[in-house]
Design a protein around this motif. Structure first.
Motif, PDB file in Angstrom:
ATOM      1  N   SER A  73      43.107 -34.475  17.341  1.00  0.00           N
ATOM      2  CA  SER A  73      44.322 -34.446  18.147  1.00  0.00           C
ATOM      3  C   SER A  73      44.127 -35.270  19.420  1.00  0.00           C
ATOM      4  O   SER A  73      42.998 -35.455  19.892  1.00  0.00           O
ATOM      5  CB  SER A  73      44.675 -33.003  18.512  1.00  0.00           C
ATOM      6  OG  SER A  73      43.636 -32.436  19.299  1.00  0.00           O
ATOM      7  N   ARG A  78      41.936 -33.738  22.149  1.00  0.00           N
ATOM      8  CA  ARG A  78      40.502 -33.793  21.874  1.00  0.00           C
ATOM      9  C   ARG A  78      39.947 -35.171  22.235  1.00  0.00           C
ATOM     10  O   ARG A  78      38.859 -35.300  22.822  1.00  0.00           O
ATOM     11  CB  ARG A  78      40.236 -33.492  20.405  1.00  0.00           C
ATOM     12  CG  ARG A  78      40.472 -32.049  20.022  1.00  0.00           C
ATOM     13  CD  ARG A  78      39.270 -31.197  20.351  1.00  0.00           C
ATOM     14  NE  ARG A  78      39.553 -29.789  20.118  1.00  0.00           N
ATOM     15  CZ  ARG A  78      38.687 -28.816  20.348  1.00  0.00           C
ATOM     16  NH1 ARG A  78      37.490 -29.089  20.825  1.00  0.00           N
ATOM     17  NH2 ARG A  78      39.018 -27.559  20.112  1.00  0.00           N
ATOM     18  N   ARG A 111      37.216 -29.103  12.838  1.00  0.00           N
ATOM     19  CA  ARG A 111      38.604 -29.557  12.827  1.00  0.00           C
ATOM     20  C   ARG A 111      38.785 -30.860  12.051  1.00  0.00           C
ATOM     21  O   ARG A 111      39.920 -31.323  11.878  1.00  0.00           O
ATOM     22  CB  ARG A 111      39.117 -29.736  14.262  1.00  0.00           C
ATOM     23  CG  ARG A 111      39.167 -28.422  15.037  1.00  0.00           C
ATOM     24  CD  ARG A 111      39.526 -28.663  16.494  1.00  0.00           C
ATOM     25  NE  ARG A 111      39.511 -27.402  17.223  1.00  0.00           N
ATOM     26  CZ  ARG A 111      40.605 -26.738  17.589  1.00  0.00           C
ATOM     27  NH1 ARG A 111      41.807 -27.203  17.258  1.00  0.00           N
ATOM     28  NH2 ARG A 111      40.515 -25.607  18.274  1.00  0.00           N
TER      29      ARG A 111
END
Length: 339
Positions: free
Chosen positions: A137, A140, A202
């Motif tokens: 994302s 991040r 993630r």
């Protein structure tokens, strides 16, 4: 290839600014380079990603709020410094980057970059990738921008090795290789950023799987000298089961078993050592030992099967500059430098 020497001295500053702006996003040069300023850049296009090795003398480049308002292509940038020093000012923070450190910025964020802050020439390999291609994302990615990261260990060393191999061997790749190389590049960038933000979980499963396969290949190459390097030992070192290791290879190294790939890497390293004039005095049995072969006879049989000559005959031919062509099955399989 862009070279300042190919541009009239009075136009070099503007030509360099325009070239850098096309690679990343609109930029300004503070002041301007001197008349005899030297810079060169070479562009490798991997789909939507740009990889560009460069050489710069001291210069200051700025991405300002005004330029961001005018145009923002939403591009993530990473530079691997190979030689020299680079300074950067971002988010009220000054940083200095040296050899095999990564410097990052984003087209949506102001930054001031100074190459050769100690009067030195800077060699670097830079990457520009659309932010949407990264498997993390934006928040991040923002956490990493401007942070100093190393290319000497872990995922960073895999990325550094890939960029070094890619730029050194770019002429060996065809258009058919480019999508695969872009995937490897984006996977390694995403894995590096995820590691720096403790967000490995993630990443998409396919990115984690491909990156793990690259890590395992790098691990094997670093330990080819060890005769105890077996599929079981490789699996144990990476805390995975042997069956999962074999599945990884079936998926990411088509046509190769783990044991067969280890043997091919050992044979290829031995072949390179035998053809190296600097190692001509090294006995063949020591070449075999340093490549992980515990028995000279086993090495000789395997080498003959792969290359059609004994190790001694191959060395003699190679050192008289008439080496035979390597058969396809003896070449290294896919790795971090080739996808």
């Amino acid at each position: 290839m862009f070279r300042t020497e190919d541009v009239p001295a009075e136009d070099r500053g503007e030509a360099l600014r325009e070239h850098l702006s096309r690679l990343h996003a609109p930029l300004d040069l503070a002041g301007g380079p001197v008349a005899d300023y030297h810079a060169e850049l070479r562009l490798l296009r991997l789909g939507n990603a740009f990889v560009w090795p460069s050489v710069f003398g001291p210069v200051e480049v700025r991405r300002t709020p005004r330029l961001i308002r005018q145009s923002d292509p939403e591009v993530f940038h990473l530079s691997m410094i190979v030689n020299g020093t680079v300074g950067a000012h971002m988010d009220r923070r000054d940083s200095v980057f040296g050899p095999y450190e990564f410097r990052t910025n984003h087209s949506s964020r102001p930054v001031d970059i100074r190459t050769g802050i100690r009067g030195d020439v800077v060699e670097a390999v830079s990457v520009d990738v659309p932010s949407a291609r990264l498997a993390l994302s934006p928040d991040r990615v923002d956490r990493v921008l401007g942070r100093k990261m190393t290319g000497r260990a872990g995922i960073g060393s895999l990325l550094a090795g890939f960029l070094t191999s890619l730029t050194a061997e770019s002429g060996a790749y065809t258009a058919a290789d480019l999508p695969r190389l872009e995937t490897v590049l984006v996977d390694l960038l995403s894995a590096l950023l995820a590691h720096e933000t403790e967000a490995e979980d993630r990443l998409p499963p396919e990115t984690r799987s491909r990156t793990l396969a690259l890590e395992i290949q790098s691990f094997i190459r670093r330990r080819l000298h060890d005769p105890e390097l077996t599929p079981g030992a490789v699996a144990a070192a990476h805390h995975i089961s042997p069956s999962y290791l074999h599945r990884l290879f079936r998926t990411h190294v088509p046509g190769a078993t783990v044991g067969g790939w280890i043997r091919r890497q050992r044979l290829e390293r031995a072949r390179l050592m035998l053809g190296d004039p600097a190692q001509r005095a090294l006995p063949v049995h020591l070449v075999a030992s340093r490549c992980g072969f515990g028995h000279h006879e086993v090495f000789t049989r395997a080498f003959c099967a792969a290359y059609g000559q004994t190790p001694r005959d191959y060395r003699q031919a190679a050192l008289t500059r008439t080496p035979p062509a390597s058969p396809p099955e003896a070449k290294p399989a896919t790795d971090a430098g080739r996808g």
